[in-house]
Design a protein around this motif. Structure first.
Motif, PDB file in Angstrom:
ATOM      1  N   VAL A   8      22.660  53.243  38.861  1.00 53.77           N
ATOM      2  CA  VAL A   8      22.112  53.420  37.516  1.00 53.77           C
ATOM      3  C   VAL A   8      22.116  54.901  37.140  1.00 53.77           C
ATOM      4  N   ASP A   9      21.735  55.750  38.077  1.00 50.71           N
ATOM      5  CA  ASP A   9      21.772  57.197  37.805  1.00 50.71           C
ATOM      6  C   ASP A   9      23.187  57.646  37.476  1.00 50.71           C
ATOM      7  N   ARG A  10      24.151  57.140  38.228  1.00 50.93           N
ATOM      8  CA  ARG A  10      25.561  57.521  37.969  1.00 50.93           C
ATOM      9  C   ARG A  10      26.023  57.015  36.606  1.00 50.93           C
ATOM     10  N   MET A  11      25.625  55.801  36.246  1.00 50.30           N
ATOM     11  CA  MET A  11      25.990  55.283  34.922  1.00 50.30           C
ATOM     12  C   MET A  11      25.384  56.148  33.823  1.00 50.30           C
ATOM     13  N   ASN A  12      24.139  56.556  34.002  1.00 40.64           N
ATOM     14  CA  ASN A  12      23.504  57.433  33.014  1.00 40.64           C
ATOM     15  C   ASN A  12      24.233  58.762  32.907  1.00 40.64           C
ATOM     16  N   GLU A  13      24.667  59.310  34.031  1.00 40.78           N
ATOM     17  CA  GLU A  13      25.446  60.554  34.006  1.00 40.78           C
ATOM     18  C   GLU A  13      26.730  60.371  33.221  1.00 40.78           C
TER      19      GLU A  13
ATOM     20  N   GLU B 132      27.899  62.193  29.742  1.00 40.74           N
ATOM     21  CA  GLU B 132      29.094  63.039  29.742  1.00 40.74           C
ATOM     22  C   GLU B 132      30.082  62.603  28.674  1.00 40.74           C
ATOM     23  N   SER B 133      30.026  61.384  28.220  1.00 35.80           N
ATOM     24  CA  SER B 133      30.983  60.875  27.230  1.00 35.80           C
ATOM     25  C   SER B 133      30.864  61.655  25.940  1.00 35.80           C
TER      26      SER B 133
END
Length: 90
Positions: free
Chosen positions: A74-79, A83-84
């Motif tokens: 989830v943290d990686r998805m938020n990152e 970044e998008s």
């Protein structure tokens, strides 16, 4: 299961604490027993349940690992979302 940690408690007594049928409580206990989280034995006419603390510790460690894994995802998805590039409307 928590009620059977400090000692043994009868299936009938356990069922009294929950808003479900006696049969449903028995099914839950059977599932916990198959998973190795509780043990059940007969004492006279009663069936008593005791929590298997080591089995519970193993399950807790496994669940903690899965929680860590999913939190990282989830943290990686938020990152990635942050970044998008955001498209600006004209």
């Amino acid at each position: 299961m928590r009620r059977a940690i400090d000692g043994e408690e009868g299936v009938a007594e356990l069922a009294e604490h929950y808003a479900m049928s006696f049969a449903a409580v028995q099914k839950h206990i059977a599932i916990l027993e198959r998973a190795g989280l509780v043990s059940k034995r007969r004492v006279g006419r009663r069936k008593v349940v005791r929590t298997n603390l080591e089995g519970l510790r193993v399950a807790r460690r496994l669940l903690d690992r899965y929680e860590d894994l999913w939190r990282e995802r989830v943290d990686r998805m938020n990152e990635l979302i942050n970044e998008s590039p955001v498209e600006k409307s004209p």
